[in-house]
Structure formats: structure tokens, C-alpha cells
Design a protein around this motif. Structure first.
Motif, PDB file in Angstrom:
ATOM      1  N   UNK A  29       0.839  -1.205   0.000  1.00  0.00           N
ATOM      2  CA  UNK A  29       0.000   0.000   0.000  1.00  0.00           C
ATOM      3  C   UNK A  29       0.872   1.252   0.000  1.00  0.00           C
ATOM      4  N   UNK A  30       2.010   1.201   0.684  1.00  0.00           N
ATOM      5  CA  UNK A  30       2.926   2.348   0.683  1.00  0.00           C
ATOM      6  C   UNK A  30       3.526   2.552  -0.704  1.00  0.00           C
ATOM      7  N   UNK A  31       3.892   1.459  -1.382  1.00  0.00           N
ATOM      8  CA  UNK A  31       4.415   1.578  -2.746  1.00  0.00           C
ATOM      9  C   UNK A  31       3.378   2.249  -3.645  1.00  0.00           C
ATOM     10  N   UNK A  32       2.130   1.769  -3.564  1.00  0.00           N
ATOM     11  CA  UNK A  32       1.065   2.341  -4.383  1.00  0.00           C
ATOM     12  C   UNK A  32       0.835   3.804  -4.029  1.00  0.00           C
ATOM     13  N   UNK A  33       0.825   4.117  -2.728  1.00  0.00           N
ATOM     14  CA  UNK A  33       0.599   5.488  -2.301  1.00  0.00           C
ATOM     15  C   UNK A  33       1.673   6.432  -2.811  1.00  0.00           C
ATOM     16  N   UNK A  34       2.919   5.979  -2.784  1.00  0.00           N
ATOM     17  CA  UNK A  34       4.025   6.809  -3.272  1.00  0.00           C
ATOM     18  C   UNK A  34       3.896   7.075  -4.771  1.00  0.00           C
ATOM     19  N   UNK A  42       6.144  -7.004  -6.257  1.00  0.00           N
ATOM     20  CA  UNK A  42       4.886  -6.252  -6.231  1.00  0.00           C
ATOM     21  C   UNK A  42       5.012  -4.833  -6.773  1.00  0.00           C
ATOM     22  N   UNK A  43       6.194  -4.213  -6.651  1.00  0.00           N
ATOM     23  CA  UNK A  43       6.390  -2.895  -7.254  1.00  0.00           C
ATOM     24  C   UNK A  43       6.382  -3.011  -8.774  1.00  0.00           C
ATOM     25  N   UNK A  44       7.037  -4.035  -9.301  1.00  0.00           N
ATOM     26  CA  UNK A  44       7.021  -4.271 -10.748  1.00  0.00           C
ATOM     27  C   UNK A  44       5.589  -4.520 -11.224  1.00  0.00           C
ATOM     28  N   UNK A  45       4.854  -5.331 -10.464  1.00  0.00           N
ATOM     29  CA  UNK A  45       3.478  -5.637 -10.851  1.00  0.00           C
ATOM     30  C   UNK A  45       2.600  -4.393 -10.815  1.00  0.00           C
ATOM     31  N   UNK A  46       2.887  -3.502  -9.870  1.00  0.00           N
ATOM     32  CA  UNK A  46       2.137  -2.248  -9.812  1.00  0.00           C
ATOM     33  C   UNK A  46       2.377  -1.433 -11.077  1.00  0.00           C
ATOM     34  N   UNK A  94      19.295  -4.537  -4.417  1.00  0.00           N
ATOM     35  CA  UNK A  94      18.189  -5.018  -5.222  1.00  0.00           C
ATOM     36  C   UNK A  94      17.533  -6.246  -4.625  1.00  0.00           C
ATOM     37  N   UNK A  95      16.255  -6.387  -4.891  1.00  0.00           N
ATOM     38  CA  UNK A  95      15.504  -7.520  -4.373  1.00  0.00           C
ATOM     39  C   UNK A  95      16.062  -8.839  -4.916  1.00  0.00           C
ATOM     40  N   UNK A 114      12.314   7.894  -5.937  1.00  0.00           N
ATOM     41  CA  UNK A 114      11.716   7.194  -4.816  1.00  0.00           C
ATOM     42  C   UNK A 114      12.511   5.932  -4.565  1.00  0.00           C
ATOM     43  N   UNK A 115      12.620   5.516  -3.306  1.00  0.00           N
ATOM     44  CA  UNK A 115      13.386   4.320  -2.993  1.00  0.00           C
ATOM     45  C   UNK A 115      12.664   3.459  -1.969  1.00  0.00           C
ATOM     46  N   UNK A 116      12.665   2.155  -2.230  1.00  0.00           N
ATOM     47  CA  UNK A 116      12.250   1.176  -1.227  1.00  0.00           C
ATOM     48  C   UNK A 116      13.465   0.935  -0.341  1.00  0.00           C
ATOM     49  N   UNK A 117      13.410   1.472   0.861  1.00  0.00           N
ATOM     50  CA  UNK A 117      14.567   1.442   1.767  1.00  0.00           C
ATOM     51  C   UNK A 117      14.348   0.467   2.926  1.00  0.00           C
ATOM     52  N   UNK A 118      13.577  -0.590   2.662  1.00  0.00           N
ATOM     53  CA  UNK A 118      13.234  -1.530   3.735  1.00  0.00           C
ATOM     54  C   UNK A 118      14.460  -2.288   4.222  1.00  0.00           C
ATOM     55  N   UNK A 119      15.380  -2.653   3.329  1.00  0.00           N
ATOM     56  CA  UNK A 119      16.496  -3.537   3.691  1.00  0.00           C
ATOM     57  C   UNK A 119      17.325  -2.959   4.823  1.00  0.00           C
ATOM     58  N   UNK A 120      17.796  -1.736   4.689  1.00  0.00           N
ATOM     59  CA  UNK A 120      18.690  -1.160   5.702  1.00  0.00           C
ATOM     60  C   UNK A 120      17.972  -0.217   6.653  1.00  0.00           C
TER      61      UNK A 120
END
Length: 407
Positions: A95-100, A120-124, A165-166, A189-195
Motif C-alpha cells: 500500500x505504501x508503494x502504491x501510495x508513493x 509487487x512494485x514491478x506488478x504495480x 536489489x531484491x 523514490x526508494x524502497x529502503x526496507x532492507x537497511x
């Protein structure tokens, strides 16, 4: 907390224990209580009229805009993200990916997405955004020259990054990728979940919006779903307005769980990172392992950038088996006794999952990649290292690898 001004220059561990704990929210208890309620009441009609504005995120209005439990968590996340003006909470990481993306893109816009982004980001991008008229191209985040040319030619409104990268854990030069995007008026925008911002302060490194799945390290106990996005103004305002328009809201009970996890996140990350580095180094020496994909290792192609840009990591990495039998990864995972089989990561428990990265790639499946054709012709496994004793996990991996060739 006692009164007075906060000291200047507090380190991360200290900020984690204090962030978001306003006295008006906590009262005489340590943690912000759980405020459950859809309806907010006013003392007068004049007060209700004053509360109608959408500019102040911490303002009683209606339950969909949150209450002190959610506000406290959002403020704490903002305080640990250098450069952020505010943080928006979402009911999941996706939901955060979509919101961004919906906050920065409109029909007819163009998006560049790192080819090793979370699926899921690619699928979005190929689904929802394509249906609303947004064109997406995937790019190799390690080829800066090709990326710079693509940005100049494609003229995207936004660039989506993930670092590392995932699945295959490539580390890219985020400051340079973000600089090129900004030079062409694109939002990065960055998915920064890893670190997390504790290990990679994404806004300080040049990104405009930093997103996280709070289900992972912040929650830390595999018992909640939540996401977040932090940004400076004016992008924070766009994130918040889009979230309000979409009716995005998180449960106060889940927000309280996430806030509790946040207080111990640094010590948990440090422990899982130490174990992961030890286990990755051990795996690299095993005859059954062809390649370990982990930027914590000095031998990893991305380690130099990791050492330059990161101050910490986490327990997530992958490795490729030394066999062409694609079923071998499943046999290894089934033989493990201390690892669960599951899609998530970042909890206190260790997880293992067979992976096929090539299925989720458009331009990065070439054997000339620094990590080669990981997962394309050989089986691969992703590990999330939890808080168990690292030596116990090594012993478990040893017995499972020994059974790799069993029919």
C-alpha cells in the motif's frame, strides 16, 4: 520524560527511545496509549470548524486521519529519517508503494523502475499504473551511462529505486542515480526496507521519497502489516493528500505494536547483521555453494558502495547452489530445522525460501552481470537471518546442504 530542551546531536539509539513521545500524547506513562475510535468529538461548533483543515497531520478530526497512537509512530519515523518533514503510514508495504507512486504520477506520465525492484512494485507498474496510462521502462541500476541516456531520452516524471536489489542484492550508486533524476526534474523514490534509515539515510543520499515496509524490521515480530513513506516538503504534502483521498489508515493497535518494535530496532538489526555476515562468509566456503549474494562480504561486487554509503545492513541475503538441478533448493529448504519457510523477513525468526530471480527481470538476466545469471540456470535460496544463535543456524545449514543431492 523530563522537561527541557532535547540535547543536540543525539545518536540513533537514543533517538529511537525518545522519538514521538510527546508529553501531550503519553501523559504519565512511557508509551503513547492506544487510542481506538472512529468518531472525534468537539467541545463546540467553533472548535469543529477550526479542526477542518488538512494541513496539520496531528489534529483531531475523524478516525481516518488517526489519533495520538498513529501520530506518535509517524513522528518517530520522521525523526529517524534525516531530511524528512513528515511520514505517512499505510496498511501494508505494498500500500505504501502504491501510495508513493500515485502521489507523484498522473495519466500519461513516464516511470523508470530499477529492474531488480521488489516484484509487487514491478506488478504495480505493469498493472495498475499501465491501466491508468503510465508508461514504465525497467533499467539496469548498475549501468550508469545507459541510465543517464535513458533518463535524457525517456524524460520520466519518477524513478523507482531499491538498494540493494531484491533477491540478488546488487548495490547501486543511489546518490548518482538520484542526482541524474533530479537534473531532469524527475522525482526519485526508494524502497529502503532492507537497511532502514538507520543503515541508509535515503533522503540524505539524494532521494526525494523513502518508503519502508514496517512489517519487516520496525515491527520485528512478524505480527503486523504496515508501510510508511517519508519526504521533505512539498512531496510530503502530496503523499498525505493522496493517502487521505484513498482513505488509507492504519489500526491504532498495529501502530502501537510498530512503535514498540521501533524502540529495539537498532539492537535487533545489529544482531541479525552480525549473524548474517558470519553465515554468509561460511556459506561462501562450502562446496555446495556457487555464489553468495551479500554486500556485507568484502568479496561481493557491491561491497565498496555498501561501505561508502551504508552505516548498517540487515540479515537478508541470497546464495546460489552449485548444481543445475533446480529442485535442489527445495530439498535444502525442506531439510532445514531452524528456518521457517515464508515470504516475509525482518522478524526475530530465521526464514529460508527458494527463489528464481530471472523470472522477475527484464534487462538484468545476462550472465555478464556482476552476480551473473543468479537463479537463471542454478537454484538459489534467500535467507532472512533472525535472532537465533548464528552457530546453531550454521549447523542447521550444514546438515541441510549435506542432503542437497538426496533424491
Amino acid at each position: 520524560m523530563s522537561g527541557g530542551e532535547e540535547p543536540e546531536g543525539l545518536r540513533a539509539a537514543t533517538r529511537l527511545t525518545r522519538a514521538g513521545r510527546r508529553p501531550e500524547w503519553t501523559g504519565r506513562v512511557v508509551n503513547t496509549p492506544v487510542w481506538r475510535g472512529s468518531t472525534h468529538l468537539y467541545a463546540s461548533e467553533a472548535e469543529r470548524r477550526r479542526a477542518g483543515g488538512r494541513d496539520d497531520p496531528a489534529q483531531f478530526f475523524y478516525g481516518r486521519r488517526g489519533a495520538p497512537t498513529q501520530w506518535s509512530l509517524a513522528e518517530a519515523l520522521t525523526e529517524i529519517e534525516p531530511g524528512a518533514h513528515g511520514t505517512v503510514l499505510y496498511p501494508s508495504g505494498v500500500a505504501a508503494i502504491a501510495g508513493c507512486l500515485l502521489a507523484v504520477l498522473s495519466p500519461g506520465d513516464r516511470l523508470l523502475m530499477s529492474d531488480n525492484a521488489y516484484d509487487p512494485a514491478r506488478s504495480m507498474a505493469t498493472g495498475l499504473l499501465a491501466r491508468m496510462g503510465v508508461e514504465t521502462r525497467f533499467f539496469d541500476p548498475l549501468d550508469l551511462a545507459a541510465y543517464a541516456g535513458l533518463v535524457a531520452e525517456f524524460r520520466p516524471q519518477a524513478v523507482w529505486l531499491e538498494n540493494p536489489g531484491s533477491l540478488t542484492m546488487e548495490v547501486c550508486d543511489v546518490p548518482e542515480l538520484a542526482r541524474i533524476a533530479r537534473a531532469h526534474d524527475a522525482v526519485s523514490l526508494i524502497d529502503n526496507t532492507w537497511a532502514s534509515p538507520l543503515g541508509f539515510p535515503a533522503l540524505e543520499r539524494g532521494c526525494d521519497i523513502a518508503m519502508m515496509s514496517l512489517s519487516k524490521h520496525v515491527g520485528g515480530h512478524s505480527d503486523l502489516m504496515m508501510g510508511s513513506a517519508s519526504a521533505a516538503e512539498p512531496l510530503f504534502g502530496r503523499l498525505r493528500r493522496t493517502a487521505l483521498d484513498l482513505g488509507q489508515v492504519v489500526s491504532p493497535d498495529d501502530a502501537a505494536l510498530a512503535a514498540r518494535g521501533l524502540r529495539t530496532m537498532q539492537v535487533r538489526l545489529a544482531a541479525s547483521t552480525r549473524s548474517a555476515a558470519r553465515i554468509a562468509a561460511w556459506l561462501a566456503e562450502q562446496p555446495q555453494v556457487a555464489r553468495v549474494m551479500c554486500p556485507l562480504l568484502e568479496s561481493d561486487p557491491g561491497h565498496a558502495l555498501y561501505a561508502r554509503d551504508f552505516t548498517g545492513g540487515c540479515g537478508l541475503f541470497s546464495f546460489v547452489l552449485e548444481t543445475g538441478d533446480m529442485d535442489a533448493s527445495g530439498r535444502v529448504v525442506d531439510a532445514l530445522k531452524l528456518f521457517g519457510i515464508g515470504y516475509s523477513w525482518g522478524g526475530y525468526e530465521s526464514l529460508a525460501l527458494p527463489i528464481a530471480p530471472h523470472v522477475h527481470r527484464t534487462v538484468m538476466a545476462s550472465p555478464t552481470r556482476p552476480h551473473g545469471d543468479a537463479g537463471a540456470t542454478r537454484p538459489a535460496i534467500r535467507l532472512s537471518i533472525g535472532l537465533e544463535d548464528g552457530e546453531d543456524l550454521i549447523a542447521d545449514l550444514a546438515q541441510a546442504l549435506a542432503r542437497m543431492d538426496e533424491a
